[in-house]
Design a protein around this motif. Structure first.
Motif, short mmCIF file in Angstrom:
data_model
loop_
_atom_site.label_atom_id
_atom_site.label_comp_id
_atom_site.label_asym_id
_atom_site.label_seq_id
_atom_site.Cartn_x
_atom_site.Cartn_y
_atom_site.Cartn_z
N ALA A 105 0.80 -1.27 -0.09
CA ALA A 105 0.02 0.05 0.03
C ALA A 105 0.75 1.26 0.18
N LYS A 106 1.84 1.26 0.86
CA LYS A 106 2.82 2.35 0.94
C LYS A 106 3.60 2.45 -0.45
N GLN A 107 3.85 1.27 -1.34
CA GLN A 107 4.41 1.60 -2.62
C GLN A 107 3.49 2.31 -3.54
N GLU A 108 2.22 1.66 -3.43
CA GLU A 108 1.28 2.16 -4.40
C GLU A 108 1.04 3.60 -4.06
N ARG A 109 0.78 4.06 -2.91
CA ARG A 109 0.85 5.53 -2.37
C ARG A 109 2.10 6.55 -3.17
N LEU A 113 1.76 9.35 -5.92
CA LEU A 113 2.42 10.70 -5.67
C LEU A 113 3.42 10.90 -6.73
N ARG A 114 4.38 10.13 -7.30
CA ARG A 114 5.21 10.46 -8.26
C ARG A 114 4.57 10.85 -9.40
N ILE A 115 3.55 10.17 -9.94
CA ILE A 115 2.79 10.38 -11.15
C ILE A 115 2.01 11.70 -11.00
N TYR A 116 1.47 12.08 -9.88
CA TYR A 116 0.76 13.34 -9.93
C TYR A 116 2.00 14.63 -9.57
#
Length: 121
Positions: A105-109, A113-116
């Motif tokens: 879940a942390k990796q997905e967040r 965030l990187r994409i944003y």
């Protein structure tokens, strides 16, 4: 070997057997590229799809072999990030996973965030 993972190991061995059977069956289906233009194009497309199928199946086999190796080495079920045990239910659903649910879940967040941040730049 940890007895908790015997069911996972048996499941992985069964998946490996099924994949190898599928690959052998697909190889037997490949025929000559003979006939008219449409037949050749169709055969070529089928050959390409078989290649894609085999690549995916080879990747699955590699993941299965890696998981079986980790079971044998008694490192299976440990999260690569935090070192905690990965829940057996998660391993049954995703036997190739290297991350516990919290770390995933942390990796997905972080990925979102990187994409944003990239979109804002």
């Amino acid at each position: 070997m940890d007895e908790r993972f015997e069911q996972v190991r048996m499941m992985l061995l069964e998946q490996k057997r099924e994949i190898l059977q599928k690959i052998r069956g697909k190889k037997g289906e490949i025929g000559d590229l003979r006939g008219d233009f449409i037949d050749i194009a169709t055969d070529s497309l089928e050959h390409e799809l078989n290649y894609i199928f085999e690549e995916r199946e080879r990747e699955k086999l590699q993941n299965i072999d890696e998981a079986l190796k980790r079971i044998k080495e008694d490192t299976y079920g440990e999260c690569d990030e935090c070192g905690d045990d990965i829940e057996i239910e998660r391993l049954m659903a995703l036997p190739f996973t290297h991350l516990c649910l919290d770390c995933k879940a942390k990796q997905e967040r972080q990925k979102k965030l990187r994409i944003y941040v990239e979109q804002e730049s």
